[in-house]
Every structure is written in structure tokens, then in C-alpha cells.
Scaffold this motif. Structure first.
Motif, PDB file in Angstrom:
ATOM      1  N   MET B   1     102.175  55.841 102.602  1.00  0.00           N
ATOM      2  CA  MET B   1     100.976  56.586 102.217  1.00  0.00           C
ATOM      3  C   MET B   1     100.947  57.978 102.846  1.00  0.00           C
ATOM      4  SD  MET B   1      98.024  54.551 100.872  1.00  0.00           S
ATOM      5  CE  MET B   1      96.780  55.202 101.972  1.00  0.00           C
ATOM      6  N   ALA B   2     100.306  58.865 102.136  1.00  0.00           N
ATOM      7  CA  ALA B   2     100.204  60.260 102.564  1.00  0.00           C
ATOM      8  C   ALA B   2      99.078  60.432 103.588  1.00  0.00           C
ATOM      9  CB  ALA B   2      99.938  61.143 101.352  1.00  0.00           C
ATOM     10  N   THR B   3      99.112  61.540 104.320  1.00  0.00           N
ATOM     11  CA  THR B   3      97.998  61.862 105.227  1.00  0.00           C
ATOM     12  C   THR B   3      97.164  63.011 104.682  1.00  0.00           C
ATOM     13  OG1 THR B   3      99.455  63.342 106.441  1.00  0.00           O
ATOM     14  CG2 THR B   3      99.146  61.126 107.353  1.00  0.00           C
ATOM     15  N   LEU B   4      97.732  63.771 103.782  1.00  0.00           N
ATOM     16  CA  LEU B   4      97.043  64.943 103.248  1.00  0.00           C
ATOM     17  C   LEU B   4      95.718  64.549 102.592  1.00  0.00           C
ATOM     18  CD1 LEU B   4      97.235  68.023 102.491  1.00  0.00           C
ATOM     19  CD2 LEU B   4      98.060  67.236 100.267  1.00  0.00           C
ATOM     20  N   ILE B   5      94.662  65.297 102.941  1.00  0.00           N
ATOM     21  CA  ILE B   5      93.371  65.081 102.286  1.00  0.00           C
ATOM     22  C   ILE B   5      93.124  66.268 101.366  1.00  0.00           C
ATOM     23  CG2 ILE B   5      90.887  64.737 102.603  1.00  0.00           C
ATOM     24  CD1 ILE B   5      91.637  63.772 105.500  1.00  0.00           C
ATOM     25  N   ALA B  35      91.579  75.714 106.170  1.00  0.00           N
ATOM     26  CA  ALA B  35      90.614  74.917 105.404  1.00  0.00           C
ATOM     27  C   ALA B  35      91.033  74.810 103.941  1.00  0.00           C
ATOM     28  CB  ALA B  35      89.217  75.536 105.506  1.00  0.00           C
ATOM     29  N   ILE B  36      91.621  75.870 103.415  1.00  0.00           N
ATOM     30  CA  ILE B  36      92.049  75.809 102.008  1.00  0.00           C
ATOM     31  C   ILE B  36      93.429  75.157 101.892  1.00  0.00           C
ATOM     32  CG2 ILE B  36      92.661  77.155  99.957  1.00  0.00           C
ATOM     33  CD1 ILE B  36      90.501  79.185 100.803  1.00  0.00           C
ATOM     34  N   THR B 308      95.397  69.067 110.716  1.00  0.00           N
ATOM     35  CA  THR B 308      94.832  68.973 109.361  1.00  0.00           C
ATOM     36  C   THR B 308      95.792  68.219 108.443  1.00  0.00           C
ATOM     37  OG1 THR B 308      93.654  71.046 109.689  1.00  0.00           O
ATOM     38  CG2 THR B 308      93.925  70.314 107.413  1.00  0.00           C
ATOM     39  N   LEU B 309      97.090  68.589 108.503  1.00  0.00           N
ATOM     40  CA  LEU B 309      98.066  67.893 107.657  1.00  0.00           C
ATOM     41  C   LEU B 309      98.223  66.429 108.063  1.00  0.00           C
ATOM     42  CD1 LEU B 309     100.964  70.459 107.070  1.00  0.00           C
ATOM     43  CD2 LEU B 309      98.868  70.099 105.764  1.00  0.00           C
ATOM     44  N   LEU B 310      97.963  66.149 109.346  1.00  0.00           N
ATOM     45  CA  LEU B 310      98.038  64.763 109.823  1.00  0.00           C
ATOM     46  C   LEU B 310      96.827  63.937 109.370  1.00  0.00           C
ATOM     47  CD1 LEU B 310      99.490  65.210 113.434  1.00  0.00           C
ATOM     48  CD2 LEU B 310     100.466  63.761 111.639  1.00  0.00           C
ATOM     49  N   GLY B 311      95.883  64.594 108.690  1.00  0.00           N
ATOM     50  CA  GLY B 311      94.777  63.845 108.102  1.00  0.00           C
ATOM     51  C   GLY B 311      93.514  63.838 108.933  1.00  0.00           C
ATOM     52  N   LYS B 312      93.453  64.713 109.934  1.00  0.00           N
ATOM     53  CA  LYS B 312      92.250  64.790 110.761  1.00  0.00           C
ATOM     54  C   LYS B 312      91.086  65.271 109.898  1.00  0.00           C
ATOM     55  CE  LYS B 312      90.695  66.747 115.126  1.00  0.00           C
ATOM     56  NZ  LYS B 312      89.729  67.764 114.652  1.00  0.00           N
ATOM     57  N   GLN B 313      89.975  64.538 109.968  1.00  0.00           N
ATOM     58  CA  GLN B 313      88.776  64.950 109.222  1.00  0.00           C
ATOM     59  C   GLN B 313      88.159  66.146 109.933  1.00  0.00           C
ATOM     60  OE1 GLN B 313      87.819  63.470 106.442  1.00  0.00           O
ATOM     61  NE2 GLN B 313      88.994  61.552 106.478  1.00  0.00           N
ATOM     62  N   ASP B 314      87.739  67.139 109.123  1.00  0.00           N
ATOM     63  CA  ASP B 314      87.154  68.342 109.741  1.00  0.00           C
ATOM     64  C   ASP B 314      85.786  68.036 110.342  1.00  0.00           C
ATOM     65  OD1 ASP B 314      89.319  69.983 108.875  1.00  0.00           O
ATOM     66  OD2 ASP B 314      88.500  69.816 106.863  1.00  0.00           O
TER      67      ASP B 314
END
Lengths: 314, 314
Positions: B1-5, B35-36, B308-314
Motif C-alpha cells: 500500500m501507498a503512503t501518499l495522501i 502542501a500541494i 508528508t510523503l510518508l503519509g503524515k497527516q497535516d
């Protein structure tokens, strides 16, 4: 230019029906097979095959195999396959036949474009459930293996940039390797399997300018083992594949008993591409028209079929 | 599975405009960039790049390169490229860096599918006007060359057929080669570069059953020259590329000063694929969450972007 004469108007359904009719009774009507399939281009043949399958729930190629025989059957079978699939079959048969047929593998890998060769590798996967390089590697050893695997795995750059300095350096590397018996074959293999064809032709030209002999001729000084033969074939195919094919035809016809496999291979694989140019080279070199030489050498339906692909008007 | 949101709704034009606005004044607004671009998938990023080009007659990637710097720039640059083109760049840089980076070439050639690797070879042609194998071959020698060229040129069969007898035979060939110092490397190279991955995993499993040690561990007994290191990396990538990447991340973070290239490479190339699985393996192996380890190790915008790429929620 091609030699194949194919009409732009035809009907896959009518062709399929005529073929099926020709199969009725004892033995097929070979004239019908030749008149239809000998005058259809690759797309048309695939559409006829499809129409035949839909109309008669039978694979046309399989039916043809059961209806005709010998060199005629073999040539028609190859003609009916899509080019990439045909080359996959040719390569597979050559690998199984061993060293006497490795030149077929070298031809396919050296004459085709990068994308065409790749299509053959895909077709090989589909048909044999193995990779082409896998079968080549499992059946060869040493420098020959390294060279053949390199050739069939190549995906050469196809731009027309030439690096003149590199051509000079690598012509010298080739010369050093070829002149000694225990040359640096690693480098010869590297150069011939990875450089773009345009770059290689520049390298061969520089070699010729410098040494007053072409590198392919120079290679013939060596003991012609399988590896050197493969080098020789690759260089000839890369340098000028039409001249190479002219020689394959010349040798096929010159032989006592004709080399039908060689003859069929060149005619079937080039009829839709550049067989007209190859025919012209043949005439220039032998002062005999290829059709006449072929007509004297082979017979029956096989002869009629090959002459049809050679562009003989009915 | 991907981490990208990445959101399913977005506007390439609005994104392009927001990015352009962020470039105004002294230095870019890195928060906006992250962010983008840190929340757009590969198709979305290409569409933003196209929209930016149309709106502002400027290449977004070039603009980003001039606006940001250091590890952040490098990671964003690679993130913005299409995957095949990115791998072409990674391979090219690795070839230029020489032996310390050959594992990157091995990774690309061993982890990607046959069609993905081919796309990299096409991208390499477009970008460098040479073939990937050509550059690999020109920069290496001997067994290492033969192995690396074989890997990058491979177009492996991808069916799931396993030939158990062959697995057994070839496990024994591998064993004989690996246990002696002067082994038959030709055969090791043949097996690892041409067999299907499914077949190879069966071979490795048989090896392990028979010798109570994995072949990759066994290889570490040898003097770890470049060739043996490449063998080791290839076997690990073919056997279980997620476990392999976990180790790359572990080593990158463990290092004094962090190996940012390794960290960025794995995160950028796997974020849209299987980085979630790799993160889980990391936690299992290190009892620390990858995000926490990364957060302690790096800083600034680079840190924000990687997290961010690791999927950390902002």
C-alpha cells in the motif's frame, strides 16, 4: 521496397470461405491457397485468420498445417504468423538446432529495430513461457553466450548522433582484439551489443579507412569458431542487412540441394519490407534474376508460393 | 500500500497558480510547495506541470530548482519526474558516481517489472541519447559488467510457472559457485539475469532448505568486492524488495549524518506504491516508527516534505 503484391480491396470473409472450400475433398487446392494468401499483407492475413475462426470454429493455421506439407507447409505457416511471433518461432527453432543455426538468432537481434526486437521478446514470452535470453543463455557458454545474450537483450539507442572520437577509439579496440588470437573479447562484445547502429557503422567505416580491409573480412582470418561466426554475422547485419540477405539467398541457392530454410526465411520475412532491394542486389552480384535462380532450384507448390512472394505476376 | 495522501478533487490550474504565487518575493513559500506537491499523485503532478507551462510559459521543474535548494530541492525534483524518467536519472547519476552507487542500478533493474524496466530504458534513450546498458557497460568491466548489463537488459518472463527440477539444479549450481572463491560466475550471472523472478525465488528457497542459510547471507562470507555486492543486492531485491528497502532506510538513518540520497530515493520511489508495507516492516524490525526516526534525523523543509510523503497527516 516490398515485393508482395496485395490488393487494397479484398474481403476477409470471402477469402476465408474460398480457403475452406479449397480444403474440401482429397488434398487442398494449393493454387487457391497461393492465389489468396500469397497476395495478402500482414493485416489482411490476420483478418482472414480471424474471419476463418469465426466462420468455421477452427484455426486456419492449424488447418493449413494438416492440409499441406513439406517446404510449402513450412513457408506458408511462417508467412501466416505475425512478424514478431514468426521471429520468436524462428529464434526458438534456431536455439534448439544449436550452433549451425545461431546466425538466425544473430540476424533477428541485429536487423530488427529496438522496438521490433522487443516485440519478438514479448511474443517469445507468450509462446514459450520463458524469455528469449533465458533460452539463449541456457544453451550456450562463454563468449558466445555473452555475445548472443547481449544481442537479443539489446535495446539500442536509435538517434543518428555520431561520436567521431568514440568511433575512432573503438575501431582501434576492435582492431587490437581481432588481430590477436587472444583478444579482449569483452570489449568487442560490449561495443557490438550496446552501441547504436549508426555509431557502429561509423566505427566500422573508420576501421576500413584505417586498415584498408573491412572488419568483417578481417574476422574471417580467424579460426571460424561459433563465436567468430556470430561476430561476423552481427557486423554484416548491422552494416548492411540487405547485402547480408543477398548473400544468404546466394548461399541457399548455390548449395547442392538448396537450403530451403534459408530461402524461405529471407523471402517470408522480407517480402513485405525490402525484398525488392535485396532482389536488385542479387541481380547485380550474380547477373541472374533471383526469380530465375529460384525457379531452376525448387519445384511444385513451394516454388509457386516463393515466386508469388517474390512479386511474380500471375 | 501507498503512503501518499492525494485528494481526488483538485484543479491543475489552481495548483499551478498557487505555486507561481508562492515563488514571488524573496525565496519561495516552501509550505505551499509541500502542501500541494506532497499531496498529488503522479498523474496530478504531470497535469500541474502542464498547466503551469501553459499558464506561465515556464517549466515548473526548472523553476522549482531555482527556488529551493539542498536535499529538499533534490527530493522535490525527483518527485516531480515521471517514474520511468526518474529512474533513468537515478541510474545515470549512479553510473557516474561509480562503484559506491551500483546498488541503485541493481535495485532499478531487479525491483521493476519487465515493462517498467523497459520504460526506464526508453526514458534513458530520450534523456541521454544513449542506451542504459551502453553507459553501464562503458563504465564497468569483467563479471560486474556482465552482471549489471544482464540485469538492466533483462526482460524477464512474468508468468508464475515454477520448474521445481530446474530450481533444484540451479540452486546447486549457485551453491557450487558461491562456496568456492573461484566459482563458475558465468552460470551465476546467467541464472540471476535470465530466469523469471518466480523461478528464482523457488531456487533461493530450495537453496535455503538444503543449506540452512539463505544464499544472500552465504554471499557475505565472500570478500565483498563490487561484483559480490551487486549479486547480494540483486538477490535481496528479487527475493523480497520491501525487506530490502526497509534495510536501505535503516542504514540511511543509522548512518552518522544520514544518507539523504538513500532516504529520499526510497521514499520518493515507493510513496505511491508500497511504502506503507515498508514502514510496517521498519517498525517490526526497529521498534520505532519510521516517521519518528526520520523526524529525529533530518530537519527543515526537507523533513516536512519527507514526512508528508510518508503519509503524515497535516
Amino acid at each position: 521496397m516490398a515485393t508482395l503484391i496485395a490488393p487494397s480491396h479484398y474481403s476477409p470473409v470471402e477469402d476465408a470461405e474460398a480457403l475452406q472450400k479449397s480444403f474440401k475433398g482429397w488434398g487442398a487446392d494449393d493454387k487457391v491457397i497461393i492465389a489468396i494468401l500469397g497476395h495478402r499483407n500482414v493485416d489482411q492475413r490476420q483478418k482472414i485468420r480471424k474471419a476463418y475462426e469465426e466462420l468455421f470454429q477452427e484455426d486456419l493455421i492449424k488447418r493449413l498445417e494438416s492440409e499441406i506439407s513439406g517446404d510449402f507447409e513450412k513457408a506458408v505457416y511462417r508467412w501466416m504468423l505475425e512478424p514478431a511471433d514468426r521471429d520468436a518461432v524462428l529464434a526458438n527453432v534456431a536455439i534448439k538446432n544449436g550452433s549451425k543455426d545461431y546466425h538466425v538468432v544473430v540476424e533477428i537481434a541485429s536487423v530488427l529495430s529496438a522496438e521490433e526486437l522487443l516485440a519478438v521478446r514479448r511474443a517469445y514470452h507468450n509462446r514459450y513461457k520463458r524469455s528469449l535470453e533465458e533460452d539463449v543463455a541456457a544453451n550456450t557458454t562463454g563468449h558466445l553466450r555473452q555475445f548472443l545474450v547481449g544481442l537479443v537483450s539489446s535495446f539500442r539507442y536509435e538517434g543518428d548522433e555520431i561520436n567521431a572520437k568514440l568511433a575512432k577509439t573503438e575501431a582501434n579496440i576492435l582492431h587490437e582484439s581481432v588481430k590477436e588470437k587472444k583478444g579482449n573479447y569483452e570489449e568487442v562484445i560490449r561495443i557490438l551489443t550496446t552501441r547504436s547502429k549508426t555509431q557502429l557503422v561509423a566505427t566500422f567505416n573508420y576501421y576500413k579507412d584505417e586498415h584498408a580491409i573491412s572488419i568483417s573480412k578481417k574476422l574471417l582470418d580467424q579460426t571460424p569458431d561459433d563465436f567468430h561466426k556470430a561476430l561476423h554475422t552481427a557486423i554484416r547485419c548491422i552494416n548492411d542487412h540487405k547485402k547480408y540477405y543477398e548473400k544468404v539467398l546466394r548461399n541457399a541457392i548455390k548449395k547442392f540441394g538448396t537450403d530451403e530454410d534459408g530461402l524461405s526465411r529471407v523471402v517470408v520475412t522480407r517480402a513485405e519490407k525490402d525484398l525488392k532491394d535485396i532482389k536488385e542486389l542479387y541481380y547485380k552480384r550474380n547477373s541472374v534474376h533471383l526469380e530465375d535462380a529460384v525457379a531452376k532450384d525448387i519445384s511444385g507448390d513451394y516454388k509457386k508460393f516463393i515466386l508469388t512472394l517474390l512479386g511474380k505476376q500471375d
